[in-house]
Motif scaffolding. Structure first.
Motif, PDB file in Angstrom:
ATOM      1  N   SER A 112       0.890  -1.196  -0.045  1.00  0.00           N
ATOM      2  CA  SER A 112       0.029  -0.022  -0.057  1.00  0.00           C
ATOM      3  C   SER A 112       0.987   1.218   0.003  1.00  0.00           C
ATOM      4  N   ALA A 113       0.201   2.386  -0.258  1.00  0.00           N
ATOM      5  CA  ALA A 113       1.102   3.767  -0.550  1.00  0.00           C
ATOM      6  C   ALA A 113       1.950   3.972   0.890  1.00  0.00           C
ATOM      7  N   GLY A 114       1.456   3.585   2.106  1.00  0.00           N
ATOM      8  CA  GLY A 114       2.012   4.176   3.138  1.00  0.00           C
ATOM      9  C   GLY A 114       2.922   2.848   3.842  1.00  0.00           C
ATOM     10  N   SER A 115       2.815   1.723   3.158  1.00  0.00           N
ATOM     11  CA  SER A 115       3.612   0.674   3.734  1.00  0.00           C
ATOM     12  C   SER A 115       5.115   0.644   3.291  1.00  0.00           C
ATOM     13  N   LYS A 116       6.001  -0.114   4.223  1.00  0.00           N
ATOM     14  CA  LYS A 116       7.262  -0.160   3.710  1.00  0.00           C
ATOM     15  C   LYS A 116       7.615  -1.986   3.847  1.00  0.00           C
ATOM     16  N   GLU A 117       6.344  -2.652   3.856  1.00  0.00           N
ATOM     17  CA  GLU A 117       6.799  -4.162   3.868  1.00  0.00           C
ATOM     18  C   GLU A 117       5.992  -4.812   2.473  1.00  0.00           C
ATOM     19  N   PRO A 118       6.917  -4.660   1.319  1.00  0.00           N
ATOM     20  CA  PRO A 118       6.173  -5.186   0.159  1.00  0.00           C
ATOM     21  C   PRO A 118       6.180  -6.760   0.348  1.00  0.00           C
ATOM     22  N   VAL A 119       5.135  -7.314  -0.240  1.00  0.00           N
ATOM     23  CA  VAL A 119       4.713  -8.756  -0.587  1.00  0.00           C
ATOM     24  C   VAL A 119       4.927  -9.240  -1.838  1.00  0.00           C
ATOM     25  N   ASP A 120       5.058 -10.359  -2.188  1.00  0.00           N
ATOM     26  CA  ASP A 120       4.907 -11.164  -3.455  1.00  0.00           C
ATOM     27  C   ASP A 120       3.741 -12.096  -3.364  1.00  0.00           C
ATOM     28  N   VAL A 121       2.652 -11.907  -3.974  1.00  0.00           N
ATOM     29  CA  VAL A 121       1.723 -12.618  -4.166  1.00  0.00           C
ATOM     30  C   VAL A 121       1.260 -13.507  -5.549  1.00  0.00           C
ATOM     31  N   THR A 122       0.938 -14.551  -5.354  1.00  0.00           N
ATOM     32  CA  THR A 122       0.708 -15.390  -6.462  1.00  0.00           C
ATOM     33  C   THR A 122      -1.043 -16.005  -6.215  1.00  0.00           C
ATOM     34  N   ALA A 123      -1.590 -16.241  -7.400  1.00  0.00           N
ATOM     35  CA  ALA A 123      -2.901 -16.642  -6.988  1.00  0.00           C
ATOM     36  C   ALA A 123      -3.214 -17.612  -8.333  1.00  0.00           C
ATOM     37  N   ASP A 124      -3.806 -18.579  -8.343  1.00  0.00           N
ATOM     38  CA  ASP A 124      -4.362 -19.670  -9.341  1.00  0.00           C
ATOM     39  C   ASP A 124      -5.805 -19.926  -8.975  1.00  0.00           C
ATOM     40  N   VAL A 125      -6.467 -19.686 -10.124  1.00  0.00           N
ATOM     41  CA  VAL A 125      -7.993 -20.097  -9.971  1.00  0.00           C
ATOM     42  C   VAL A 125      -8.233 -21.005 -10.801  1.00  0.00           C
ATOM     43  N   ARG A 126      -8.817 -22.089 -10.860  1.00  0.00           N
ATOM     44  CA  ARG A 126      -9.476 -23.036 -11.783  1.00  0.00           C
ATOM     45  C   ARG A 126     -10.796 -23.304 -11.670  1.00  0.00           C
ATOM     46  N   TYR A 127     -11.682 -23.276 -12.909  1.00  0.00           N
ATOM     47  CA  TYR A 127     -13.022 -23.336 -12.596  1.00  0.00           C
ATOM     48  C   TYR A 127     -13.351 -24.226 -13.804  1.00  0.00           C
ATOM     49  N   ALA A 128     -14.545 -25.159 -13.302  1.00  0.00           N
ATOM     50  CA  ALA A 128     -15.378 -25.877 -14.222  1.00  0.00           C
ATOM     51  C   ALA A 128     -16.614 -25.999 -13.644  1.00  0.00           C
ATOM     52  N   PRO A 129     -17.746 -26.147 -14.876  1.00  0.00           N
ATOM     53  CA  PRO A 129     -18.923 -26.573 -14.123  1.00  0.00           C
ATOM     54  C   PRO A 129     -19.401 -27.290 -12.958  1.00  0.00           C
ATOM     55  N   ASP A 130     -18.449 -28.347 -12.701  1.00  0.00           N
ATOM     56  CA  ASP A 130     -18.636 -29.131 -11.787  1.00  0.00           C
ATOM     57  C   ASP A 130     -17.693 -29.272 -10.432  1.00  0.00           C
ATOM     58  N   ALA A 131     -16.609 -28.402 -10.629  1.00  0.00           N
ATOM     59  CA  ALA A 131     -15.797 -28.099  -9.492  1.00  0.00           C
ATOM     60  C   ALA A 131     -14.797 -26.999  -9.695  1.00  0.00           C
ATOM     61  N   GLY A 132     -13.777 -26.771  -8.611  1.00  0.00           N
ATOM     62  CA  GLY A 132     -12.953 -25.550  -8.838  1.00  0.00           C
ATOM     63  C   GLY A 132     -11.827 -25.573  -7.711  1.00  0.00           C
ATOM     64  N   LEU A 133     -11.005 -24.592  -8.085  1.00  0.00           N
ATOM     65  CA  LEU A 133     -10.178 -24.453  -6.823  1.00  0.00           C
ATOM     66  C   LEU A 133      -9.391 -23.169  -6.997  1.00  0.00           C
ATOM     67  N   GLN A 160       6.884 -16.748   4.195  1.00  0.00           N
ATOM     68  CA  GLN A 160       5.333 -16.633   4.002  1.00  0.00           C
ATOM     69  C   GLN A 160       4.608 -16.110   5.054  1.00  0.00           C
ATOM     70  N   VAL A 161       3.931 -14.937   4.487  1.00  0.00           N
ATOM     71  CA  VAL A 161       2.887 -14.362   5.422  1.00  0.00           C
ATOM     72  C   VAL A 161       1.368 -14.640   5.202  1.00  0.00           C
ATOM     73  N   ALA A 162       0.951 -15.408   4.318  1.00  0.00           N
ATOM     74  CA  ALA A 162      -0.234 -15.706   3.881  1.00  0.00           C
ATOM     75  C   ALA A 162      -0.491 -16.920   2.990  1.00  0.00           C
ATOM     76  N   ALA A 163      -1.518 -17.766   3.354  1.00  0.00           N
ATOM     77  CA  ALA A 163      -1.616 -18.933   2.269  1.00  0.00           C
ATOM     78  C   ALA A 163      -3.063 -19.406   2.461  1.00  0.00           C
ATOM     79  N   ALA A 164      -3.892 -19.910   1.404  1.00  0.00           N
ATOM     80  CA  ALA A 164      -5.116 -20.078   1.305  1.00  0.00           C
ATOM     81  C   ALA A 164      -5.352 -20.931   0.237  1.00  0.00           C
ATOM     82  N   SER A 165      -6.206 -21.963   0.489  1.00  0.00           N
ATOM     83  CA  SER A 165      -6.518 -23.087  -0.732  1.00  0.00           C
ATOM     84  C   SER A 165      -7.795 -23.299  -0.396  1.00  0.00           C
ATOM     85  N   VAL A 166      -8.902 -23.286  -1.430  1.00  0.00           N
ATOM     86  CA  VAL A 166     -10.108 -23.621  -1.303  1.00  0.00           C
ATOM     87  C   VAL A 166     -10.661 -24.260  -2.615  1.00  0.00           C
TER      88      VAL A 166
END
Length: 280
Positions: free
Chosen positions: A229-250, A263-269
């Motif tokens: 953010s504009a006032g922050s001094k702690e930059p992070v690298d973020v990767t996101a991967d979304v997969r979608y099909a009519p019957d499932a997704g990730l 590592q500062v954050a991780a999520a998987s759904v």
């Protein structure tokens, strides 16, 4: 044809043989040779015309070059071909200014300021082969810093064309393949319309969609480096991967500190079943 300040249009024909019973669009498929039109338009000269036509525009500037054509070459794969190309240079489109009854604060003035598309130019091409129904199109958005977005789309219209006027059910079954690429760019270098005010860093994205409107499969990959953010001094690298099909997704998201890679954050759904039914 010279249109004066508005621009110019030229029509040319090459080895053209027009069917004697030319009555409708379908008979154009029997055309042989090549017919094309190309020209240039000055959007500043067109601006008052567009405004008088009722379009919600305050001002337009820039140059637009275009070319449209129809051709049939003996032995050519696909037969009859339609094509179109459009390129802009120095494009600027300003929305009609809103005029509130009273402007008393700075926020009122900002809210009433018109939106503008500027610093972004367009290159677009499209090719269609009516006899097979194949259609391909490419759109590229550029600014002085390079390519902002490249999109390529393919579809097949043969099933729709055989029915005459397409209905909504037929359009929903059109096969579609779409590729989107956003090359890595520094957020601060983006045009004002796309530039986030409170974020710094670099981003890149890639997306693929394939299927029909009612059963699309998609994959989206997003990478952001040194994001802060504009006032922050702690930059992070973020990767996101979304997969979608009519019957499932990730959905997978991972965040790491830009310096040290802790590592500062991780999520998987992931999910099973038709996700859109949750929202409809």
């Amino acid at each position: 044809a010279d249109l004066g300040r508005l621009g110019a249009v030229d029509v040319s024909a090459k080895a053209l043989k027009v069917p004697p019973d030319l009555r409708d669009a379908a008979s154009l498929r029997r055309l042989e040779g090549e017919l094309s039109a190309q020209g240039q338009l000055d959007l500043a000269a067109w601006s008052p015309i567009l405004t008088r036509a009722g379009l919600p525009l305050e001002r337009t500037t820039g140059q637009v070059r275009f070319e449209v054509g129809a051709r049939r070459q003996t032995g050519a794969l696909g037969g009859f071909e339609l094509s179109a190309q459009l390129d802009s240079n120095g494009l600027r489109i300003v929305q009609q200014r809103a005029t509130p009854d009273e402007v008393t604060t700075t926020s009122d003035a900002i809210a009433s300021s018109p939106r503008a598309i500027e610093g972004i130019d367009v290159h677009a091409t499209a090719h269609a082969w009516p006899e097979t129904g194949d259609v391909v199109a490419t759109v590229i958005l550029r600014d002085p810093g390079g390519t902002l977005l490249q999109a390529q789309a393919e579809t097949r219209l043969d099933a729709v064309l055989t029915r005459g006027v397409p209905d909504s059910a037929a359009l929903q079954q059109l096969p579609l393949k779409l590729l989107l690429d956003v090359p890595e760019r520094r957020l601060g270098s983006l045009p004002p319309l796309l530039r986030p005010a409170a974020l710094r860093g670099r981003v890149a994205a890639h997306a693929e969609l394939e299927g029909v409107a009612t059963a699309l499969r998609a994959r989206v990959e997003l990478q952001a480096s040194s994001l802060r953010s504009a006032g922050s001094k702690e930059p992070v690298d973020v990767t996101a991967d979304v997969r979608y099909a009519p019957d499932a997704g990730l959905l997978m998201v991972l965040g790491r500190r830009a310096h040290g890679q802790a590592q500062v954050a991780a999520a998987s759904v992931d999910w099973q079943g038709e996700l859109r039914r949750v929202f409809v």
